[in-house]
Design an enzyme around this catalytic site. Sequence first.
Site, PDB file in Angstrom:
ATOM      1  N   ASN A 225       0.814  -1.213   0.000  1.00 21.15           N
ATOM      2  CA  ASN A 225       0.000   0.000   0.000  1.00 21.15           C
ATOM      3  C   ASN A 225       0.847   1.263   0.000  1.00 21.15           C
ATOM      4  O   ASN A 225       1.996   1.265   0.433  1.00 21.15           O
ATOM      5  CB  ASN A 225      -0.912   0.027   1.232  1.00 21.15           C
ATOM      6  CG  ASN A 225      -0.119   0.176   2.528  1.00 21.15           C
ATOM      7  OD1 ASN A 225       0.506  -0.778   2.983  1.00 21.15           O
ATOM      8  ND2 ASN A 225      -0.119   1.356   3.125  1.00 21.15           N
ATOM      9  N   SER A 258       2.162  -4.314   4.328  1.00 26.46           N
ATOM     10  CA  SER A 258       2.097  -2.885   4.643  1.00 26.46           C
ATOM     11  C   SER A 258       3.419  -2.226   4.303  1.00 26.46           C
ATOM     12  O   SER A 258       4.486  -2.807   4.505  1.00 26.46           O
ATOM     13  CB  SER A 258       1.801  -2.684   6.131  1.00 26.46           C
ATOM     14  OG  SER A 258       2.956  -2.910   6.926  1.00 26.46           O
ATOM     15  N   ASP A 259       3.343  -0.998   3.759  1.00 25.30           N
ATOM     16  CA  ASP A 259       4.576  -0.237   3.718  1.00 25.30           C
ATOM     17  C   ASP A 259       4.985   0.015   5.167  1.00 25.30           C
ATOM     18  O   ASP A 259       4.158   0.036   6.079  1.00 25.30           O
ATOM     19  CB  ASP A 259       4.409   1.064   2.945  1.00 25.30           C
ATOM     20  CG  ASP A 259       5.724   1.527   2.333  1.00 25.30           C
ATOM     21  OD1 ASP A 259       6.792   1.089   2.805  1.00 25.30           O
ATOM     22  OD2 ASP A 259       5.693   2.329   1.384  1.00 25.30           O
ATOM     23  N   TYR A 260       6.279   0.203   5.354  1.00 24.47           N
ATOM     24  CA  TYR A 260       6.830   0.219   6.709  1.00 24.47           C
ATOM     25  C   TYR A 260       6.091   1.215   7.616  1.00 24.47           C
ATOM     26  O   TYR A 260       5.923   2.390   7.263  1.00 24.47           O
ATOM     27  CB  TYR A 260       8.309   0.581   6.662  1.00 24.47           C
ATOM     28  CG  TYR A 260       9.227  -0.523   6.169  1.00 24.47           C
ATOM     29  CD1 TYR A 260       8.736  -1.649   5.528  1.00 24.47           C
ATOM     30  CD2 TYR A 260      10.603  -0.440   6.355  1.00 24.47           C
ATOM     31  CE1 TYR A 260       9.581  -2.648   5.070  1.00 24.47           C
ATOM     32  CE2 TYR A 260      11.462  -1.430   5.908  1.00 24.47           C
ATOM     33  CZ  TYR A 260      10.949  -2.534   5.266  1.00 24.47           C
ATOM     34  OH  TYR A 260      11.798  -3.515   4.830  1.00 24.47           O
ATOM     35  N   SER A 262       3.084   1.641   8.279  1.00 21.67           N
ATOM     36  CA  SER A 262       1.855   2.297   7.822  1.00 21.67           C
ATOM     37  C   SER A 262       0.606   1.798   8.534  1.00 21.67           C
ATOM     38  O   SER A 262      -0.424   2.484   8.492  1.00 21.67           O
ATOM     39  CB  SER A 262       1.693   2.138   6.301  1.00 21.67           C
ATOM     40  OG  SER A 262       1.538   0.791   5.927  1.00 21.67           O
TER      41      SER A 262
END
Length: 757
Positions: A225, A258-260, A262
């Site tokens: 994302n 998930s992007d880090y 997020s």
Amino acid sequence: MTPEEKRAQLGSAWVFQLLEGKQLSRTAAEKLLHLGLGQITRISGASDLGAVEAADLADQIQRYLVEETRLGIPAMVHEENCAGFMAREATIFPQAIGIASTWQPELAAAVADVARRQMRAGGAHQGLAPVLDVCRDARWGRLEETYGEDPYLISRMGVAFVRGMQGELGPTGVAATGKHFVGYGVSEGGMNWAPAHIPPRELREVFLSPFEAAVQEAGLRSMMNGYHELDGVPCGASRELLTTILRDEWGFDGIVVSDYFSVAQLWEYHQVAGDKAAAAAMALEAGIDVELPSTDCYDGPLAQALATGLLDEAVVDEAVRRVLKLKFELGLFEHPYVDRDAAEPFDTPQQRELARHIARQSLVLLKNDDALLPLAPSTARIAVIGPNADSSRNLIGDYAYPSHIDSLREMQEDNTFGVPMPDGMDLHAQTVPITSVLDALREQLPDTEVTFTPGCDLTDPSTDGFADAVAAARDADVAVVVVGDRAGLTWDATSGETRDRSSLDLPGVQEQLVRAVAETGTPVVAVLVVGRPAGSTWLHEHCRAVLLAWLPGEEGGPAIAEAVTGAVTPGGKLPVSFPRSVGQVPVYYGHKTSGGRSHWKGDYVDEPSSPRYPFGHGLSYTTFEVSGGELSAQQVAAGDEVGVTVQVRNTGEVAGDEVVQCYTRSRGTSVTRPVLELRGFTRVHLEPGASATVTFRLDTTQLGFYDRAFDFVVEPGEVEVHVGRSSVELDVSSAFTITGEPLRVDTKVFDSQVEVS
């Protein structure tokens, strides 16, 4: 599986949370791995481990999980790889925007293939690339990680990359990850994580298109994302994006990571969740299966969300099923350990030669007045000037290993995200050899006097070095001024993630340096080592030649030297429109009829509305002619195919490459359409006087769009076809008519077929 074991499969841990020296810490393993774990974050990319050491550690982790946990489920290891495997001993290829400038998707596939083999040798199973963001704002620091502004070009590069990365999966494949889903590259003000304002039709036709192609054509196995929001909904909380469109409409059956950080950001940053438990429930309900880079919300807070009824256990079960399915597809259960017999050496001569080849192909000759380049053999004295001339570090992108070691060093003092920092890590570890532009020029020109002075620092305001630079230029036949960016995520970086800019002039006093050198009267070659379109109007008007190198990687220095001296002929083309100034942003070729100019006068008061250099632009040391334009049919039914054939001829005196580009324009449609849309391209190498015949075969369903009812349709009407050497140099034009009734398209066609003879 117990509830605790299920949650563990949706979590992750940084490699340095598990380390004791360079070995697996038994204490850390018993704390973090005893229930199993979904993913390990960056064994190679967040450590100082060499390739063999990384493989050893990966095997230690997997052995603990397989032999000492109840279920024996191995973990996936993910790494960064947008410009090659981000690891200490791995090959550093040109940054993605440079790869896009080759207009050769097979080179994106070749980079991914090398990264795949190196990653598997280092114990990794998932790569956090390709970046499929459509970027139309040169202020945005991450433009360098993208394939540019055009959804078709991005999709061709992205699909090729995914295929090269994933292979046939199994124990030799690596799951590719499309990111950042979706619209991240057109953020408000060009700022990282800022909202993106994208209308629904444009979202689907432009920004979702490369992701859809990667899913439908290449079987993309993972998605990540975006950090930002669309119309008030953070992408990480959007069930519409992550489930309805991605899974229900496209049939995606991989995992969403998930992007880090997020997931927690739904609470801390976007403030759409009341606490971490609510954030965990929101993210999982939206469709995020795995929390990266380490377990936070998907541990205790997730348990709380389940206990209080915020989330149904069935949602967790479905996410776990998807995670386990991908682990099976990657052969992890049968082959949890690194195959040492199949592992290849890192950064081999063949891999470095590939990096050199791609760097050569990526160079874009923007300007070459009076054929200043290549430098004449009679050139006796060359003054090499500029802060990037003698810097090997500044030739690489923001997601290369040395750049992230810089980040770890900075985080020791400024740890914004509270990342658990490693103890005893060598933050000055030797990486792969990189030759600077200066050293490469001296090697290319052993009989030429090559002097050097930096003139200034990259961002320092001091002009103390100007006098030496001016003196060097006056004493030379030509000045090669190497200026630009330093890519990374640190405060001293000028391009890369979080390094957005409000100006497109060169950073620091580099503009003044170029002016001072040019005003000596000595001819100036400006070499731009940059992560975005850059340089003032003065620079581009007064430098006799401008060579755009982007961030060309470990072999970029020699590639630049070869181009300057004529050992190779540049043939790259711009994958983005090159603005005249920041005031034009966004500027892109595929605007609507009512866009791209100020009606009715056309231009701005103070400058033209057209870009400085158009999308698809790039000069050569030779010249080309495109002719023909014959159509296979004047009328076709919706769903049928039409072909357009052109001849391309090298009309110059040296061998070179031309990228033949095919565009269409649809007229009389029920909704407005762009003035041009790229539909096909091919890069052709021709000897002097040689010619080739190029045929583009377009399926008319490739010309579809979303009508007023939001159905994807092909409508009857006239379609113009333009073929040429850029989005402006359209040498031949013709038109055909689509007949019959509007056709609703259920199965999209993303690519045209190109034949060269």
